[in-house]
Design a protein around this motif. Structure first.
Motif, PDB file in Angstrom:
ATOM      1  N   SER A 233     -29.547  41.610 -29.265  1.00 25.35           N
ATOM      2  CA  SER A 233     -29.859  41.015 -27.826  1.00 25.35           C
ATOM      3  C   SER A 233     -28.417  41.174 -27.284  1.00 25.35           C
ATOM      4  O   SER A 233     -27.581  40.605 -28.000  1.00 25.35           O
ATOM      5  CB  SER A 233     -30.560  39.884 -27.825  1.00 25.35           C
ATOM      6  N   TYR A 234     -28.236  41.270 -25.946  1.00 22.74           N
ATOM      7  CA  TYR A 234     -26.908  41.462 -25.313  1.00 22.74           C
ATOM      8  C   TYR A 234     -26.611  40.688 -24.088  1.00 22.74           C
ATOM      9  O   TYR A 234     -27.853  40.137 -23.350  1.00 22.74           O
ATOM     10  CB  TYR A 234     -26.359  42.971 -24.926  1.00 22.74           C
ATOM     11  N   ASP A 235     -25.686  40.107 -23.941  1.00 19.24           N
ATOM     12  CA  ASP A 235     -24.959  39.552 -22.714  1.00 19.24           C
ATOM     13  C   ASP A 235     -23.847  40.469 -22.158  1.00 19.24           C
ATOM     14  O   ASP A 235     -22.562  40.142 -22.876  1.00 19.24           O
ATOM     15  CB  ASP A 235     -24.818  38.099 -23.070  1.00 19.24           C
ATOM     16  N   ASN A 236     -24.133  41.022 -21.049  1.00 19.16           N
ATOM     17  CA  ASN A 236     -22.912  41.948 -20.628  1.00 19.16           C
ATOM     18  C   ASN A 236     -22.399  42.880 -21.597  1.00 19.16           C
ATOM     19  O   ASN A 236     -21.323  42.834 -22.004  1.00 19.16           O
ATOM     20  CB  ASN A 236     -21.765  41.004 -20.129  1.00 19.16           C
ATOM     21  N   ASP A 237     -23.315  43.386 -22.336  1.00 23.48           N
ATOM     22  CA  ASP A 237     -23.038  44.402 -23.386  1.00 23.48           C
ATOM     23  C   ASP A 237     -22.276  44.125 -24.494  1.00 23.48           C
ATOM     24  O   ASP A 237     -21.625  44.676 -25.317  1.00 23.48           O
ATOM     25  CB  ASP A 237     -22.080  45.645 -22.885  1.00 23.48           C
ATOM     26  N   ILE A 238     -22.522  42.700 -24.818  1.00 18.30           N
ATOM     27  CA  ILE A 238     -21.781  41.802 -26.045  1.00 18.30           C
ATOM     28  C   ILE A 238     -22.961  41.504 -26.728  1.00 18.30           C
ATOM     29  O   ILE A 238     -23.698  40.670 -26.168  1.00 18.30           O
ATOM     30  CB  ILE A 238     -20.840  40.820 -25.498  1.00 18.30           C
ATOM     31  N   PRO A 239     -22.889  41.876 -28.059  1.00 21.71           N
ATOM     32  CA  PRO A 239     -24.118  41.149 -28.933  1.00 21.71           C
ATOM     33  C   PRO A 239     -24.188  39.616 -28.981  1.00 21.71           C
ATOM     34  O   PRO A 239     -22.813  39.356 -29.325  1.00 21.71           O
ATOM     35  CB  PRO A 239     -24.085  41.989 -30.378  1.00 21.71           C
ATOM     36  N   VAL A 240     -25.270  39.027 -28.618  1.00 24.30           N
ATOM     37  CA  VAL A 240     -25.013  37.562 -28.736  1.00 24.30           C
ATOM     38  C   VAL A 240     -26.139  37.199 -29.644  1.00 24.30           C
ATOM     39  O   VAL A 240     -26.036  35.978 -29.985  1.00 24.30           O
ATOM     40  CB  VAL A 240     -25.292  36.921 -27.490  1.00 24.30           C
ATOM     41  N   PHE A 241     -27.206  37.949 -30.114  1.00 21.90           N
ATOM     42  CA  PHE A 241     -28.187  37.497 -30.887  1.00 21.90           C
ATOM     43  C   PHE A 241     -28.847  38.832 -31.836  1.00 21.90           C
ATOM     44  O   PHE A 241     -29.038  39.821 -31.310  1.00 21.90           O
ATOM     45  CB  PHE A 241     -29.297  36.805 -30.167  1.00 21.90           C
ATOM     46  N   GLY A 242     -28.744  38.486 -32.943  1.00 24.73           N
ATOM     47  CA  GLY A 242     -29.314  39.601 -33.687  1.00 24.73           C
ATOM     48  C   GLY A 242     -30.023  38.908 -34.954  1.00 24.73           C
ATOM     49  O   GLY A 242     -29.789  37.803 -35.503  1.00 24.73           O
ATOM     50  N   CYS A 243     -31.247  39.835 -35.522  1.00 25.05           N
ATOM     51  CA  CYS A 243     -31.926  39.377 -36.587  1.00 25.05           C
ATOM     52  C   CYS A 243     -32.629  40.482 -37.154  1.00 25.05           C
ATOM     53  O   CYS A 243     -32.608  41.619 -36.781  1.00 25.05           O
ATOM     54  CB  CYS A 243     -33.245  38.431 -35.905  1.00 25.05           C
ATOM     55  N   LEU A 244     -32.899  40.284 -38.480  1.00 24.55           N
ATOM     56  CA  LEU A 244     -33.359  41.379 -39.370  1.00 24.55           C
ATOM     57  C   LEU A 244     -35.094  40.973 -39.783  1.00 24.55           C
ATOM     58  O   LEU A 244     -35.618  39.957 -39.681  1.00 24.55           O
ATOM     59  CB  LEU A 244     -32.996  41.390 -40.718  1.00 24.55           C
ATOM     60  N   ARG A 245     -35.796  42.113 -39.794  1.00 25.07           N
ATOM     61  CA  ARG A 245     -36.915  42.200 -40.335  1.00 25.07           C
ATOM     62  C   ARG A 245     -37.253  43.136 -41.238  1.00 25.07           C
ATOM     63  O   ARG A 245     -36.754  44.393 -41.042  1.00 25.07           O
ATOM     64  CB  ARG A 245     -37.989  42.246 -39.217  1.00 25.07           C
ATOM     65  N   GLY A 246     -37.552  42.786 -42.709  1.00 27.69           N
ATOM     66  CA  GLY A 246     -37.701  44.025 -43.440  1.00 27.69           C
ATOM     67  C   GLY A 246     -39.098  44.798 -43.247  1.00 27.69           C
ATOM     68  O   GLY A 246     -39.761  44.470 -42.464  1.00 27.69           O
TER      69      GLY A 246
ATOM     70  N   GLY B  66     -30.652  33.095 -27.455  1.00 27.18           N
ATOM     71  CA  GLY B  66     -31.779  33.667 -27.892  1.00 27.18           C
ATOM     72  C   GLY B  66     -31.853  35.205 -27.702  1.00 27.18           C
ATOM     73  O   GLY B  66     -30.909  35.738 -27.210  1.00 27.18           O
ATOM     74  N   PHE B  67     -32.939  35.694 -28.228  1.00 28.85           N
ATOM     75  CA  PHE B  67     -33.172  37.068 -28.094  1.00 28.85           C
ATOM     76  C   PHE B  67     -33.784  37.144 -26.805  1.00 28.85           C
ATOM     77  O   PHE B  67     -35.195  37.086 -26.549  1.00 28.85           O
ATOM     78  CB  PHE B  67     -33.893  37.766 -29.034  1.00 28.85           C
ATOM     79  N   PHE B  68     -33.041  37.882 -25.704  1.00 32.43           N
ATOM     80  CA  PHE B  68     -33.701  37.848 -24.304  1.00 32.43           C
ATOM     81  C   PHE B  68     -33.542  39.129 -23.465  1.00 32.43           C
ATOM     82  O   PHE B  68     -32.577  39.841 -23.833  1.00 32.43           O
ATOM     83  CB  PHE B  68     -32.688  36.895 -23.343  1.00 32.43           C
ATOM     84  N   ILE B  69     -34.580  39.385 -22.937  1.00 29.04           N
ATOM     85  CA  ILE B  69     -34.845  40.724 -22.238  1.00 29.04           C
ATOM     86  C   ILE B  69     -35.240  40.507 -20.841  1.00 29.04           C
ATOM     87  O   ILE B  69     -36.180  39.827 -20.448  1.00 29.04           O
ATOM     88  CB  ILE B  69     -35.814  41.585 -22.924  1.00 29.04           C
ATOM     89  N   ASN B  70     -34.370  40.812 -19.928  1.00 27.09           N
ATOM     90  CA  ASN B  70     -34.298  40.408 -18.391  1.00 27.09           C
ATOM     91  C   ASN B  70     -34.918  41.495 -18.041  1.00 27.09           C
ATOM     92  O   ASN B  70     -34.450  42.669 -17.496  1.00 27.09           O
ATOM     93  CB  ASN B  70     -32.852  40.094 -17.916  1.00 27.09           C
ATOM     94  N   GLY B  71     -36.311  41.282 -17.548  1.00 28.63           N
ATOM     95  CA  GLY B  71     -36.955  42.262 -16.806  1.00 28.63           C
ATOM     96  C   GLY B  71     -36.986  42.230 -15.313  1.00 28.63           C
ATOM     97  O   GLY B  71     -36.098  41.348 -14.889  1.00 28.63           O
ATOM     98  N   LYS B  72     -37.742  42.714 -14.666  1.00 28.70           N
ATOM     99  CA  LYS B  72     -37.768  42.853 -13.296  1.00 28.70           C
ATOM    100  C   LYS B  72     -38.438  41.719 -12.418  1.00 28.70           C
ATOM    101  O   LYS B  72     -37.997  41.494 -11.469  1.00 28.70           O
ATOM    102  CB  LYS B  72     -38.066  44.261 -12.736  1.00 28.70           C
ATOM    103  N   GLY B  73     -39.513  41.297 -13.122  1.00 29.25           N
ATOM    104  CA  GLY B  73     -40.194  40.506 -12.430  1.00 29.25           C
ATOM    105  C   GLY B  73     -39.676  38.883 -12.575  1.00 29.25           C
ATOM    106  O   GLY B  73     -38.880  38.515 -13.023  1.00 29.25           O
ATOM    107  N   SER B  74     -40.819  37.907 -12.138  1.00 33.84           N
ATOM    108  CA  SER B  74     -40.436  36.525 -12.115  1.00 33.84           C
ATOM    109  C   SER B  74     -41.123  35.708 -13.164  1.00 33.84           C
ATOM    110  O   SER B  74     -41.170  34.595 -13.111  1.00 33.84           O
ATOM    111  CB  SER B  74     -40.814  35.961 -10.681  1.00 33.84           C
TER     112      SER B  74
END
Length: 183
Positions: free
Chosen positions: A60-73, A92-100
């Motif tokens: 996950s990124y904040d202004n194109d900088i990685p801020v959160f990363g996780c692995l899943r086997g 955290g792992f945040f995805i900023n969508g269009k809605g409210s």
């Protein structure tokens, strides 16, 4: 723009990419039944890749900088998951969508599952924002995003229906019950 030490550490600790993504695609689309378009969207946004060991790497990124990363086997017979050193748990792992509306999940794959369901129902999952807590004991990211992103009018808690998920849901509801900006 200055980069915090935490962000630099995460960027430096991201696992090396594999030459292909065969295991990640197979695991997510066949084993976890995530919609192929959702998986491809994560790849296109550089939020998902396969490391040298065949694990899913979520970033996950904040202004194109990685801020959160996780692995899943990707081995269905041997469970493996974990957060990368240097994660910013406040964001955290945040995805900023269009809605409210903000949908809160325990894991990134849980968020991808909800996206797949929304797509299957003919809804655009990009109209929703998603916050994956990476477990139930790291819920301070919710407060951060509600305080720093005033567009959210409602929060949907999509945590696991187990004792830990129910417990944290009650705590979150109690903590944010008096907020006038949320439905």
């Amino acid at each position: 723009q200055e980069k915090s030490q935490e962000q630099i550490l995460l960027k430096d600790k991201l696992p090396e990419r594999a030459k292909n993504m065969h295991r990640v695609y197979a695991y997510l689309t066949q084993t976890r039944c995530i919609d192929q378009d959702v998986v491809q969207d994560f790849v296109n946004q550089k939020m998902l890749y396969q490391d040298q060991r065949g694990n899913c790497v979520f970033v996950s990124y904040d202004n194109d900088i990685p801020v959160f990363g996780c692995l899943r086997g990707t081995n269905t017979y041997k469970r493996f998951l974990g957060d990368l050193p240097g994660c910013n748990y406040q964001k955290g792992f945040f995805i900023n969508g269009k809605g409210s509306e903000l949908i809160v999940t325990e894991s990134v794959i849980d968020a991808m599952s909800i996206m797949s369901i929304l797509k299957e129902k003919g809804l655009d999952y990009k109209n929703y924002s998603f916050l994956s807590l990476s477990g139930v004991d790291k819920n301070n990211a919710l407060k951060f995003h509600l305080d720093h992103n005033k567009k959210f009018q409602s929060v949907l808690l999509a945590l696991d229906n187990d004792s830990a998920g129910k417990k944290i849901s009650k705590l979150i509801i109690k903590e944010f019950a008096d907020r006038k900006d949320l439905c």
